[in-house]
Motif scaffolding. Structure first.
Motif, PDB file in Angstrom:
ATOM      1  N   ASP A   1     -20.006  -6.157  26.526  1.00 55.71           N
ATOM      2  CA  ASP A   1     -20.414  -6.683  25.225  1.00 55.71           C
ATOM      3  C   ASP A   1     -19.181  -7.079  24.426  1.00 55.71           C
ATOM      4  OD1 ASP A   1     -23.125  -6.265  25.761  1.00 55.71           O
ATOM      5  OD2 ASP A   1     -23.024  -4.197  25.069  1.00 55.71           O
ATOM      6  N   ARG A   2     -18.529  -8.136  24.883  1.00 52.58           N
ATOM      7  CA  ARG A   2     -17.330  -8.639  24.220  1.00 52.58           C
ATOM      8  C   ARG A   2     -17.282 -10.152  24.403  1.00 52.58           C
ATOM      9  NH1 ARG A   2     -12.777  -5.381  25.665  1.00 52.58           N
ATOM     10  NH2 ARG A   2     -11.532  -7.202  25.232  1.00 52.58           N
ATOM     11  N   THR A   3     -16.677 -10.840  23.474  1.00 53.72           N
ATOM     12  CA  THR A   3     -16.667 -12.302  23.507  1.00 53.72           C
ATOM     13  C   THR A   3     -15.865 -12.862  24.675  1.00 53.72           C
ATOM     14  OG1 THR A   3     -14.817 -12.355  21.962  1.00 53.72           O
ATOM     15  CG2 THR A   3     -17.027 -12.541  21.027  1.00 53.72           C
ATOM     16  N   ASP A   4     -14.888 -12.085  25.181  1.00 48.42           N
ATOM     17  CA  ASP A   4     -14.064 -12.559  26.296  1.00 48.42           C
ATOM     18  C   ASP A   4     -14.505 -11.955  27.632  1.00 48.42           C
ATOM     19  OD1 ASP A   4     -13.259  -9.952  25.849  1.00 48.42           O
ATOM     20  OD2 ASP A   4     -11.130 -10.374  26.140  1.00 48.42           O
ATOM     21  N   ALA A   5     -15.758 -11.583  27.743  1.00 45.51           N
ATOM     22  CA  ALA A   5     -16.250 -10.875  28.932  1.00 45.51           C
ATOM     23  C   ALA A   5     -16.059 -11.668  30.220  1.00 45.51           C
ATOM     24  CB  ALA A   5     -17.730 -10.521  28.759  1.00 45.51           C
ATOM     25  N   GLY A   6     -16.051 -12.968  30.144  1.00 50.40           N
ATOM     26  CA  GLY A   6     -15.940 -13.791  31.343  1.00 50.40           C
ATOM     27  C   GLY A   6     -14.622 -13.660  32.078  1.00 50.40           C
ATOM     28  N   MET A   7     -13.546 -13.314  31.373  1.00 54.20           N
ATOM     29  CA  MET A   7     -12.234 -13.172  32.009  1.00 54.20           C
ATOM     30  C   MET A   7     -11.616 -11.790  31.797  1.00 54.20           C
ATOM     31  SD  MET A   7     -11.495 -15.731  33.828  1.00 54.20           S
ATOM     32  CE  MET A   7      -9.822 -15.279  34.205  1.00 54.20           C
TER      33      MET A   7
ATOM     34  N   ASN B   1     -22.830 -15.637  22.631  1.00 57.12           N
ATOM     35  CA  ASN B   1     -21.845 -14.663  22.147  1.00 57.12           C
ATOM     36  C   ASN B   1     -20.760 -14.296  23.170  1.00 57.12           C
ATOM     37  OD1 ASN B   1     -23.183 -12.958  23.918  1.00 57.12           O
ATOM     38  ND2 ASN B   1     -24.261 -11.846  22.307  1.00 57.12           N
ATOM     39  N   GLY B   2     -20.830 -14.813  24.376  1.00 57.10           N
ATOM     40  CA  GLY B   2     -19.819 -14.532  25.391  1.00 57.10           C
ATOM     41  C   GLY B   2     -20.033 -13.240  26.155  1.00 57.10           C
ATOM     42  N   HIS B   3     -20.984 -12.413  25.742  1.00 60.65           N
ATOM     43  CA  HIS B   3     -21.258 -11.165  26.455  1.00 60.65           C
ATOM     44  C   HIS B   3     -21.746 -11.486  27.863  1.00 60.65           C
ATOM     45  CE1 HIS B   3     -21.987  -8.789  22.462  1.00 60.65           C
ATOM     46  NE2 HIS B   3     -20.894  -9.544  22.423  1.00 60.65           N
ATOM     47  N   ALA B   4     -21.464 -10.595  28.815  1.00 61.64           N
ATOM     48  CA  ALA B   4     -21.759 -10.942  30.203  1.00 61.64           C
ATOM     49  C   ALA B   4     -22.126  -9.729  31.041  1.00 61.64           C
ATOM     50  CB  ALA B   4     -20.555 -11.644  30.826  1.00 61.64           C
ATOM     51  N   HIS B   5     -22.773 -10.021  32.147  1.00 64.18           N
ATOM     52  CA  HIS B   5     -22.964  -9.060  33.223  1.00 64.18           C
ATOM     53  C   HIS B   5     -22.068  -9.494  34.374  1.00 64.18           C
ATOM     54  CE1 HIS B   5     -27.172  -7.610  31.794  1.00 64.18           C
ATOM     55  NE2 HIS B   5     -26.183  -6.973  31.190  1.00 64.18           N
TER      56      HIS B   5
END
Length: 145
Positions: free
Chosen positions: A44-50, A69-73
């Motif tokens: 749950d963070r905006t930079d989750a993708g990297m 929001n950039g959040h990711a699994h």
């Protein structure tokens, strides 16, 4: 799973359907009741993708990121699934759990995330990136924790 839990909206609750119908949902159950094929982490963070790269974690097989929001699994595919049924051996279960806990800590992933459902990578709502094509062995993932 053959009949996974799935939904387009958590507020409306989970449904169970055949995978042919469920595969179109935004959120879907990645693992069945007897085997663990995927380790999934919720960032749950905006930079989750990297973020995985910034903390020295292994490259995920797939990342399904929320465009709002950039959040990711982050999804890691296991080369050999871990048997989770009642007759599963405890040593592989404990080994997989230790690796999962170590990766969760390294990634700073949500400790409250149960992993029952995840962002469905084949649903067009998410921004999906494939980083690693080959599945991981537990030993390969253990090298990062």
């Amino acid at each position: 799973p053959k009949r996974p839990y799935h939904t387009d909206d958590l507020i409306s609750g989970l449904k169970i359907n055949k995978k042919e119908k469920a595969k179109f949902a935004r959120l879907i159950q990645p693992n069945g009741p007897t085997h663990r094929y995927w380790m999934v982490f919720d960032l749950d963070r905006t930079d989750a993708g990297m973020h995985w790269d910034n903390v020295g974690a292994p490259a995920p097989n797939l990342i399904a990121r929320n465009p709002a929001n950039g959040h990711a699994h982050l999804l890691y595919l296991l080369q050999t699934p871990v048997r989770t049924a009642i007759d599963g051996k405890t040593a592989p279960l404990r080994y997989a759990a230790a690796i999962e806990a170590g990766l969760r800590n390294r990634l700073g992933a949500d400790r409250g995330y149960s992993g029952l459902i995840c962002k469905n990578p084949i649903n067009s709502h998410w921004i999906v990136t494939q980083w690693q094509a080959d599945p991981y062995t537990l030993d390969e993932l253990a090298d990062y924790v």
